[in-house]
Design an enzyme around this catalytic site. Structure first.
Site, PDB file in Angstrom:
ATOM      1  N   GLY A  90      66.128 145.107 -23.723  1.00  0.00           N
ATOM      2  CA  GLY A  90      65.876 144.259 -24.880  1.00  0.00           C
ATOM      3  C   GLY A  90      65.988 142.785 -24.527  1.00  0.00           C
ATOM      4  N   THR A  91      66.315 142.530 -23.256  1.00  0.00           N
ATOM      5  CA  THR A  91      66.596 141.168 -22.821  1.00  0.00           C
ATOM      6  C   THR A  91      65.333 140.367 -22.539  1.00  0.00           C
ATOM      7  OG1 THR A  91      66.890 142.233 -20.694  1.00  0.00           O
ATOM      8  CG2 THR A  91      68.871 141.636 -21.876  1.00  0.00           C
ATOM      9  N   PHE A  94      73.757 146.984 -23.175  1.00  0.00           N
ATOM     10  CA  PHE A  94      74.742 145.946 -22.822  1.00  0.00           C
ATOM     11  C   PHE A  94      76.006 146.501 -22.180  1.00  0.00           C
ATOM     12  CE2 PHE A  94      71.984 144.488 -26.225  1.00  0.00           C
ATOM     13  CZ  PHE A  94      71.353 143.476 -25.537  1.00  0.00           C
ATOM     14  N   GLU A 143      75.012 137.532 -20.273  1.00  0.00           N
ATOM     15  CA  GLU A 143      76.465 137.698 -20.356  1.00  0.00           C
ATOM     16  C   GLU A 143      77.189 136.357 -20.494  1.00  0.00           C
ATOM     17  OE1 GLU A 143      76.362 140.794 -16.908  1.00  0.00           O
ATOM     18  OE2 GLU A 143      77.479 141.573 -18.585  1.00  0.00           O
ATOM     19  N   LYS A 194      62.533 130.824 -24.304  1.00  0.00           N
ATOM     20  CA  LYS A 194      62.595 131.521 -25.589  1.00  0.00           C
ATOM     21  C   LYS A 194      63.474 132.780 -25.501  1.00  0.00           C
ATOM     22  CE  LYS A 194      59.481 133.026 -29.270  1.00  0.00           C
ATOM     23  NZ  LYS A 194      58.048 133.056 -29.655  1.00  0.00           N
ATOM     24  N   THR A 195      63.150 133.666 -24.554  1.00  0.00           N
ATOM     25  CA  THR A 195      63.950 134.893 -24.444  1.00  0.00           C
ATOM     26  C   THR A 195      65.373 134.564 -23.976  1.00  0.00           C
ATOM     27  OG1 THR A 195      62.997 135.266 -22.251  1.00  0.00           O
ATOM     28  CG2 THR A 195      62.021 136.484 -24.083  1.00  0.00           C
ATOM     29  N   ARG A 215      67.508 127.723 -12.916  1.00  0.00           N
ATOM     30  CA  ARG A 215      66.219 127.497 -13.548  1.00  0.00           C
ATOM     31  C   ARG A 215      65.998 128.603 -14.587  1.00  0.00           C
ATOM     32  NH1 ARG A 215      60.997 127.962  -9.710  1.00  0.00           N
ATOM     33  NH2 ARG A 215      59.427 126.923 -11.005  1.00  0.00           N
ATOM     34  N   VAL A 275      70.886 134.961 -17.293  1.00  0.00           N
ATOM     35  CA  VAL A 275      71.536 134.619 -18.561  1.00  0.00           C
ATOM     36  C   VAL A 275      71.771 135.898 -19.348  1.00  0.00           C
ATOM     37  CG1 VAL A 275      70.634 132.301 -18.794  1.00  0.00           C
ATOM     38  CG2 VAL A 275      69.331 134.215 -19.706  1.00  0.00           C
TER      39      VAL A 275
HETATM   40 MO1  MOS Z   1      76.075 144.658 -18.644  1.00  0.00          MO
HETATM   41  S1  MOS Z   1      77.979 144.760 -19.431  1.00  0.00           S
HETATM   42  O1  MOS Z   1      76.339 144.842 -16.980  1.00  0.00           O
HETATM   43  O2  MOS Z   1      75.002 145.670 -19.364  1.00  0.00           O
END
Ligand code: MOS
Length: 734
Positions: free
Chosen positions: A463-464, A237, A700, A628-629, A623, A698
């Site tokens: 992890g996103t 992150f 941040e 879920k993620t 969109r 999505v």
């Molecule tokens: Mo993000 S703060 O660009 O991982």
């Protein structure tokens, strides 16, 4: 076959993660591995006068102790250390380069041993004498020395004059302390010595190609001497955007010993890496009695290191978001004897919009207007800075759906007017805004005759859910079931990708897969048309889609050829394409995501203990590829926002210039007991301008506004305005 895009698809890497099959940087085992441990400085500024490694070297099992005095050669120019994400201004940190100490916790020696425990013990035996110098670590003591950072956005009108003349004014200073990254996975690098100077580097990073180029340039190595892999990342992150010092030190040791080396930092040592900079935010709002804004001023003063200028956009969100003919903003930096700050989820916006949205709440109180109503009166369909429309902006729908789900219309405006037994109840809200960025990215698709596709790109998945959304997009574009798609990522040898950051990956990699799939479809159509009496004769590539293993005419589903038949007939058992997606900014539209966040707090009337009992976050982000993620991302961000509002604070003892709570016992983050009901809503936001798939990012956006909504709820509950984060119970008693 139902499309995968837009559905709540479970993570394709989920079982690998929960069974432990997924390997992280510090888990790759290679024969003959040596273990390294860092010795960190205990002063913030000065030089190393003497460093005595003899006692460490005498420990059985210690192989080597590296310092600036005996390290192998490293590059000597700033340019060599500038990675893709380095600040433009400044001279990047060079680990073990020379005898200077630039911050407390700086690596100054590296002990390498046969076992990790031996290395860690021997590291305690390294003796260092310093020539200490005077230093500064307190932002508040350095405000006078802050200098203005150049930013492209121009002010408009005369904000100072119109502020003075405004009917209702609010002006205040807000503060966000230093916050440190605490991803579950510790920063680590396992460097495998492949012989003849070649290295495979398993590194915790958000950008394998960034690290690959950086290692090559710092050590003067050839492109094909270094391969960097990061197939799984346990949270980052922002902390893993720039190459961190562990990779430099592990490579340094591997090259010196001609042996594989692992370096894993301790939790405490991770407090010597990047962090969210402490920032003072000054906001002044001038309004008419009906709530329309005349003037917005926003000034931020943030900290940076002595050697680099790190800054992000804190202030221009204010002048972008709300209608006001007059606006000005300024970003200043104060230099301190600390490591350079880094990005941390929604850098700039998480902090700047916190201040703006608390200020809007305070203005609403002064105007006696409902806080959401005030936002609607200042609503703008155009980006106020560039004076252009948005590719899409469904923020009004976020307010409406969020308020409805929360029950905002039942709010009693007076502070301290809502109660639940012994607890004061507070309801607050705030707006969130972030950019919808896109970056050039490439993907490769290999489709084989057995109906399987391998899709690859050098991006990370921090992890996103990148593995999963890549598989969804590829499955839809190629007409395959998701089980027949394999994703490869996190390897510097794969097709080009920038760091995974800025919430730009989903939109960018989806488009890269889409344009590559176009090429696959074209080739398949060509093969199908070579068949005798082809039902697709005369069709153009855009006239057909790939669905259910078939090449199908869009107009007439009966005109179809099986992909397997087309490949078999053409004598082809493998189709491979690689394409890059690029994105043109037409300059005529602003590209943003938005949110409306509603929070409920319950505060013990006697003790002041604050609980965030409910949060509703309504997000407009184009969109949604995977509901879920994407919900998981927003939920995680809301949890982080709770931490920002109530818990997180890096405490520096300015007498020693040293962090006092460099551990996750004393650096508080929300735990299960702090997290209650979180509801995520994605409002419908069609966007056919931003990219063909209408995707924004999505992640941040989920944190922006959360701390403000909670702070505003705390005010509503107690009548007490706390402007410096975190809102701890002692501040409520002041
Ligand atoms: Mo993000 S703060 O660009 O991982």
């Amino acid at each position: 076959m139902k499309p995968y895009i837009g559905t709540p698809t479970s993570r394709v890497d989920g079982s690998a993660k929960v069974t432990g099959a997924a390997q992280y940087a510090g888990e790759f085992n290679v024969p003959g591995l040596a273990y390294a441990c860092v010795v960190a400085s205990t002063i913030p500024k000065g030089r190393i006068a003497r460093i005595d490694t003899s006692r460490a070297l005498a420990v059985e099992g210690v192989i080597e102790v590296l310092t600036h005095q005996n390290r192998p050669k490293m590059a000597g120019t700033d340019k060599a250390y500038k990675d893709d994400v380095a600040p433009e201004e400044g001279s990047p940190f060079r680990p073990l380069y020379d005898d200077t100490v630039k911050f407390n916790g700086q690596p100054i020696a590296l002990v390498v041993a046969e076992e990790w425990e031996i290395a860690r013990f021997a590291a305690t035996l390294v003796r260092v004498e310093y020539e200490a110098e005077a230093y500064a670590t307190d932002l508040h003591a350095r405000i006078d020395k802050a200098f203005v950072v150049k930013k492209p956005d121009k002010p408009r009108g005369d904000a100072a004059k119109t502020y003075t003349a405004a009917q209702v004014r609010h002006e205040a200073e807000y503060f966000i302390p230093i916050e440190h990254h605490n991803p579950m996975e510790l920063f680590a690098s396992t460097v495998r010595w492949d012989g003849a100077g070649k290295l495979t580097v398993y590194d915790k990073t958000q950008g394998v190609q960034n690290v690959q180029r950086y290692v090559c340039s710092v050590f003067g190595m050839n492109d094909d001497d270094v391969r960097v892999m990061s197939p799984f990342v346990g949270g980052a992150f922002g902390s893993g955007l720039r190459p961190q010092y562990e990779v430099v030190l592990a490579v340094l040791a591997a090259r010196k010993l001609e042996r594989s080396v692992r370096l894993m930092l301790t939790r405490q040592q991770m407090y010597g890496l990047g962090y969210r900079p402490a920032t003072i935010e000054r906001v002044a709002l001038g309004a008419k009695a009906d709530g329309r804004l005349d003037s917005i001023s926003h000034e931020a003063i943030a900290m940076t290191s002595q050697y680099e200028e790190f800054s992000r956009n804190d202030t221009s969100w204010s002048a972008q978001l709300y209608k006001s003919a007059n606006a000005k903003y300024e970003h200043k930096l104060a230099r301190l004897d600390v490591p350079t700050p880094s990005d941390m989820r929604a850098p700039g916006a998480a902090t700047g919009v916190y201040a703006l949205e608390c200020a809007m709440d305070e203005l609403a109180v002064a105007l006696k207007i409902d806080p959401m109503e005030l936002r609607l009166r200042c609503y703008s369909d155009r980006d106020q800075n560039q004076d252009v429309p948005f590719t899409s902006k469904q923020l009004k729908e976020c307010y409406r759906q969020g308020a409805e789900a929360f029950g905002w219309d039942k709010r009693k405006p007076e502070p301290r007017s809502m109660r639940d037994g012994n607890e004061l109840v507070g309801w607050g809200m705030a707006t969130g805004v972030w950019e919808a960025l896109q970056m050039p990215m490439a993907a490769r698709i290999v489709l084989t005759g057995n109906g399987h596709a391998e899709v690859s790109c050098a991006t990370s998945d921090i992890g996103t859910g990148t593995y999963t959304i890549m598989a969804q997009v590829a499955a839809d574009m190629l007409g395959l079931s998701i089980e027949n798609v394999t994703i490869k990522l996190g390897d510097s040898t794969l097709p080009q990708s920038p760091v995974e950051g800025g919430s730009w990956t989903a939109a960018s990699v989806a488009q890269a897969i889409a344009v590559t799939a176009d090429e696959v479809r074209k080739e398949l159509l060509g093969l199908a048309q070579k068949m005798s009496n082809s039902p697709l004769a005369g069709a153009q590539p855009d006239d057909v889609i790939l669905a259910d293993g078939m090449i199908v005419s869009k107009e007439d589903a009966k005109r179809a050829v099986s992909i397997a038949d087309a490949m078999r007939h053409g004598g082809v058992d493998r189709i491979e394409h690689e394409q890059s997606a690029s994105f043109k900014d037409d300059g005529k539209h602003a590209q943003n995501t938005h949110s409306a966040v509603f929070a409920e707090v319950k505060i013990d009337g006697q003790l002041g203990v604050i609980r965030v009992t409910r949060v509703v976050s309504a997000v407009a982000a184009g969109r949604i590829l995977n509901t879920k993620t994407a919900s998981n991302q927003i939920m995680g961000s809301v949890v982080w926002g709770i931490g920002m509002a109530l818990h997180e604070e890096t405490l520096v003892d300015h007498h020693f210039g040293r962090i006092m709570n460099a551990n996750i016992a004393e650096y508080h983050v929300p735990v299960n007991a702090d997290v209650h009901d979180i509801k995520v809503i994605f409002v419908d936001e069609p966007d056919n301008i931003i990219n063909p798939l209408g995707i924004k990012g999505v992640g941040e956006i989920g944190i922006v506004g959360v701390a403000a909504a909670i702070a505003n709820a705390v005010y509503h509950a107690t009548g007490k305005r706390v402007r410096d984060l975190p809102i701890t119970l002692d501040k409520l008693q002041r």
